[in-house]
Design an enzyme around this catalytic site. Structure first.
Site, mmCIF file in Angstrom:
data_model
loop_
_atom_site.group_PDB
_atom_site.id
_atom_site.type_symbol
_atom_site.label_atom_id
_atom_site.label_comp_id
_atom_site.label_asym_id
_atom_site.label_seq_id
_atom_site.Cartn_x
_atom_site.Cartn_y
_atom_site.Cartn_z
ATOM 1 N N GLU A 115 51.853 24.407 21.457
ATOM 2 C CA GLU A 115 51.422 23.593 20.318
ATOM 3 C C GLU A 115 51.596 24.314 18.982
ATOM 4 O O GLU A 115 51.257 23.777 17.951
ATOM 5 C CB GLU A 115 49.952 23.194 20.510
ATOM 6 C CG GLU A 115 49.681 22.449 21.803
ATOM 7 C CD GLU A 115 49.532 23.346 23.047
ATOM 8 O OE1 GLU A 115 49.491 22.792 24.158
ATOM 9 O OE2 GLU A 115 49.472 24.590 22.913
ATOM 10 N N HIS A 152 46.239 39.798 11.835
ATOM 11 C CA HIS A 152 46.520 41.103 11.235
ATOM 12 C C HIS A 152 45.157 41.720 10.931
ATOM 13 O O HIS A 152 44.326 41.082 10.277
ATOM 14 C CB HIS A 152 47.337 40.961 9.942
ATOM 15 C CG HIS A 152 48.610 40.213 10.151
ATOM 16 N ND1 HIS A 152 49.725 40.776 10.722
ATOM 17 C CD2 HIS A 152 48.936 38.925 9.892
ATOM 18 C CE1 HIS A 152 50.690 39.875 10.786
ATOM 19 N NE2 HIS A 152 50.227 38.739 10.296
#
Length: 135
Positions: free
Chosen positions: A62, A68
């Site tokens: 999807e 990060h």
């Protein structure tokens, strides 16, 4: 207004830095978040930086979840992009807020793929014949 997908920009501030610098915990959190949202995992890739910080991506059928981390600032930036209306990206976001123990999270939601010439709800996948009729 109908869109192809929902993109959540998740700011995780005041997180537990010990979690943010642990590659195994960060990877497990993102994979588990995808599973919690009922996404279909296609690929997983993570990288640990020296002296610290982790970047990673969980590719889902999807779309994707990415992260990060900056453990030195107790901060993580997370993107959750999902197509269609079956997957609930907010479930994944809430799960990650808990997992990283963020005391000051925020979420910005963007609708992606708003096509002005389409007035009805859009499927996130169409067949070739359907594509020809849209053009």
């Amino acid at each position: 207004m109908h869109a192809l997908g929902t993109h959540l920009l998740v700011e995780l501030r005041e997180c537990n830095p010990e979690i943010l610098k642990d590659l195994k915990r960060v990877k497990n959190a993102l994979v588990s978040a995808a599973k919690e949202a009922k996404a279909t995992i296609v690929d997983i890739s993570f990288h640990e930086f020296n002296p610290f910080g982790i970047s990673g991506m969980v590719v889902i059928a999807e779309s994707h979840l990415s992260i990060h981390t900056w453990p030195e600032y107790s901060y993580a930036a997370v993107d959750i992009f999902t197509c269609g209306d079956i997957i609930k990206p907010e479930v994944a976001a809430s799960f990650l807020i808990e997992q990283f123990e963020s005391k000051s999270p925020s979420i910005v939601e963007l609708k992606r793929g708003i096509l002005s010439h389409m007035n009805e709800k859009l499927p996130h996948k169409i067949t070739e014949p359907e594509l020809q009729s849209v053009s």
